[in-house]
Design a protein around this motif. Structure first.
Motif, short mmCIF file in Angstrom:
data_model
loop_
_atom_site.label_atom_id
_atom_site.label_comp_id
_atom_site.label_asym_id
_atom_site.label_seq_id
_atom_site.Cartn_x
_atom_site.Cartn_y
_atom_site.Cartn_z
N SER A 71 69.75 -66.31 7.71
CA SER A 71 71.17 -65.62 7.50
C SER A 71 71.14 -64.26 6.84
N GLY A 72 69.98 -63.72 6.44
CA GLY A 72 69.46 -62.15 5.47
C GLY A 72 69.79 -62.50 4.58
N LYS A 73 70.01 -63.70 3.77
CA LYS A 73 70.34 -63.71 2.32
C LYS A 73 68.30 -63.83 1.61
N LEU A 74 68.45 -62.59 1.40
CA LEU A 74 67.54 -62.57 0.42
C LEU A 74 67.02 -63.12 -1.23
N THR A 75 66.04 -63.95 -1.09
CA THR A 75 65.59 -64.26 -2.68
C THR A 75 64.38 -63.53 -3.51
N LEU A 76 64.12 -64.84 -4.73
CA LEU A 76 63.19 -64.02 -5.28
C LEU A 76 61.81 -63.15 -4.90
N PRO A 77 61.09 -64.30 -4.44
CA PRO A 77 60.33 -63.86 -3.33
C PRO A 77 59.49 -63.04 -2.58
N MET A 78 61.14 -62.80 -1.73
CA MET A 78 61.12 -61.78 -0.79
C MET A 78 61.38 -60.04 -1.37
N ILE A 79 62.39 -60.13 -2.81
CA ILE A 79 62.63 -59.15 -3.44
C ILE A 79 61.29 -59.10 -3.69
N ALA B 24 57.58 -66.27 10.31
CA ALA B 24 56.04 -66.21 9.87
C ALA B 24 55.97 -67.49 9.05
N ASP B 25 54.71 -68.32 8.47
CA ASP B 25 54.32 -68.79 7.25
C ASP B 25 54.83 -67.93 5.92
N PRO B 26 56.23 -68.77 5.22
CA PRO B 26 55.65 -67.85 3.97
C PRO B 26 54.95 -68.13 3.01
N ARG B 27 54.11 -68.81 3.31
CA ARG B 27 52.58 -68.80 2.64
C ARG B 27 51.98 -67.77 2.50
N LYS B 28 52.09 -67.25 4.13
CA LYS B 28 50.82 -65.92 4.51
C LYS B 28 51.92 -64.52 4.36
N VAL B 29 53.38 -64.56 4.37
CA VAL B 29 54.06 -63.41 4.51
C VAL B 29 54.68 -63.44 2.82
N ILE B 30 54.38 -63.78 1.76
CA ILE B 30 54.21 -63.92 0.23
C ILE B 30 52.81 -64.51 -0.52
N SER B 31 52.47 -63.10 -1.02
CA SER B 31 51.09 -63.53 -1.30
C SER B 31 51.21 -63.73 -2.23
N ALA B 32 49.33 -64.86 -2.56
CA ALA B 32 49.60 -65.38 -3.65
C ALA B 32 49.57 -64.39 -4.95
N GLU B 33 49.41 -63.14 -4.92
CA GLU B 33 49.77 -62.76 -6.54
C GLU B 33 51.11 -62.41 -6.00
N THR B 34 52.22 -62.33 -5.03
CA THR B 34 53.56 -62.31 -5.57
C THR B 34 54.35 -63.73 -5.97
N TRP B 35 53.33 -64.92 -5.28
CA TRP B 35 53.82 -66.14 -5.33
C TRP B 35 53.46 -66.72 -7.38
N ARG C 98 55.89 -66.96 -13.05
CA ARG C 98 56.00 -66.74 -14.72
C ARG C 98 57.88 -66.54 -14.38
N VAL C 99 58.31 -65.94 -13.39
CA VAL C 99 59.66 -65.50 -13.26
C VAL C 99 60.74 -66.87 -14.39
N LEU C 100 60.24 -67.91 -13.07
CA LEU C 100 61.20 -69.12 -13.10
C LEU C 100 60.73 -69.77 -14.50
N ASP C 101 59.54 -69.87 -15.03
CA ASP C 101 58.68 -70.26 -15.92
C ASP C 101 59.55 -69.66 -17.50
N GLY C 102 59.92 -68.57 -17.31
CA GLY C 102 60.39 -67.78 -18.50
C GLY C 102 61.75 -68.13 -18.76
N ALA D 67 54.20 -75.28 -6.30
CA ALA D 67 53.72 -74.14 -6.31
C ALA D 67 52.43 -74.22 -5.29
N PRO D 68 52.79 -72.91 -4.36
CA PRO D 68 51.71 -72.95 -3.36
C PRO D 68 50.22 -72.61 -3.94
N THR D 69 50.06 -72.47 -4.81
CA THR D 69 48.33 -71.42 -5.41
C THR D 69 48.74 -72.77 -6.11
N PRO D 70 46.88 -73.04 -5.76
CA PRO D 70 46.20 -74.16 -7.17
C PRO D 70 46.22 -73.58 -8.83
#
Lengths: 316, 316
Positions: free
Chosen positions: A231-239, A257-268, A273-277, A313-316
């Protein structure tokens, strides 16, 4: 592990259920099936829970139950309008008013429900409850207008996103805490601590919810994956991904495209970290009232959110 | 003959205009163009006029102006939603928010405007204003839900029609009078007399407005003729004609027949008798406060309605 969010408030939630069902008598008979429909499939009732948690220490007295009902009704009204605007047929696994009675009746029903919440608020002797609820509602709607206009804006900043989710979710979480603490007769320091908790929890919860849209499949979340990007809504991972590598990750997601591939492990990792904060800030907000019964209940919500986020969490 | 409805309240309406424009600062910048749009083409501001008339005897003080703004904002919010639901592009000759910004933004903007009205209401020390406004709003919306469900019901009774127009129009007229009289500090007897006046005037006004839909051409009314029949809404002339001769006059109108032919002269006479009776009841409601300045102003509204109705009457 299974966290019972309503533990200790069984009597409160039973009273709330009865109270909400009794509101039927305040509406025309034609409206009753619509009301029954939205009450039949409740969600987690997070806003009443915040009111009860912030008002902990007193029993399920009438004024507190009414306060919890008010914030729940405002929330339901916004969901009903959201579902009309998104053309959504399902919510919590059940048909939406939009689906069962059409957009026309659903918009008006949402209006009536919201107005009824304010009628209930005006029954409290102090006009402070009215003020808190009306202000929160105005901010929720203004925030959604902003989010609507921002659709398709691939340049949305972190700051703008933060403001959107604060208005859309955190203000009503904060108001719920404020109403509960106020109606329980707690002192100003207690009210402010709970309000701060609610605000941070609201932001954390919306960030988490936006992750769910990208990471949890239809069956578990009860909704379609990637609807925000669609729907064109940008959320934290995309930003954050866009800020890291440039390009248009939201566009890639929109194309399936698969969100686990588009958004890198580093970004995830940064996302979590932002959520935990934010969760940590919610917890810290309760420090000044550590001795009261409220943190016992409210911190169950941050535990629940941490637990849910860990599963996601997508990355262990 | 030309009745200046705002006579004697020039300072009040100037202050109201300024106050409404200043409300912009309470909304996000994205919402400002929407607000400016709906304020740029005001109608007759009947609800503020009722508040000022009922509050006559005091100057344009801040509290009364705010009260008038509250009822006008609630009215604007309902118009915005109506226009979304009817897919209407024009209102008072100007583009609707639905047209300029889309249904999505328009629904949320209506919500935000309504919430803001309640924020303003909660700024009055007494929660009575909140209660009056919220109750009226709930009834308006519930009434509209009922009217929506009644679409296409050719068996609608006079009683059901009366209830629909009471909820849809008269309750907010009544609330406007109540708010004005209350904020001007008038005694209970004055408040109740004005409230009764508003209720009867509201019913009369809606009956008249429903006549306009059948009798006044597009250019004069600024809207399309026969839209009620087209959308399956039964109004007084259709109900009385059906009760007189049976058949389906509403269906004939829907198929494009001339309202002056479908509705007999006899029925039209009865229709105008009903309207006159309601206007007379409004006038009588003010008898207990005949000595106060309010009737001077409020009776201009019944004069205006009688004058407008006379121009409309299809039979000499």
């Amino acid at each position: 592990m299974n966290i019972d969010l309503h533990a200790g408030f069984e009597a409160h939630f039973a009273a709330l259920k009865t109270f909400l069902e009794e509101q039927e008598s305040c509406f025309e008979p034609e409206v009753h099936p619509l009301l029954r429909g939205v009450l039949a499939h409740p969600g987690k009732r997070l806003r009443p829970l915040l009111a009860f948690g912030s008002g902990a220490g007193v029993g399920p007295h009438a004024s507190l139950i009414k306060g919890a009902a008010i914030v729940e009704l405002v929330h339901l009204a916004t969901l009903i309008h959201d579902d009309v605007l998104d053309g959504a047929d399902k919510r919590h696994g059940a048909d939406t008013p939009n689906r069962t009675h059409g957009a026309h009746a659903a918009v008006l029903f949402g209006d009536a429900l919201f107005a009824h919440a304010l009628v209930l608020a005006s029954e409290h002797t102090s006009s402070e409850i009215c003020s808190i609820v009306a202000r929160a509602s105005r901010d929720v709607c203004s925030g959604e207008v902003c989010q609507t206009f921002a659709r398709g804006n691939t340049a949305l900043t972190l700051e703008e996103y933060h403001k959107q989710i604060r208005m859309k979710t955190a203000v009503l979480f904060e108001a719920s805490c404020r109403v509960g603490a106020l109606l329980a007769g707690h002192p100003r320091e207690h009210i402010e601590a709970c309000a701060q908790f609610g605000s941070h929890l609201g932001i954390a919860y919306q960030i988490y919810d936006d992750f769910v849209d990208l990471l949890q499949d239809d069956k578990r979340a009860g909704k379609t994956l990637g609807t925000d990007a669609a729907s064109g809504k940008l959320t934290l991972p995309m930003i954050l991904e866009r800020n890291r590598r440039g390009g248009d990750p939201a566009g890639e997601l929109r194309q399936g495209a698969d969100p686990r591939k588009v958004i890198s492990a580093e970004t995830w990792r940064e996302c979590f970290r932002v959520l935990d904060g934010e969760i940590a800030q919610a917890e810290q907000a309760l420090a000044p009232i550590a001795g009261s019964p409220s943190p016992v209940h409210l911190l169950r919500l941050t535990e629940y959110l941490k637990f849910s986020a860990a599963k996601l969490a997508p990355t262990p």
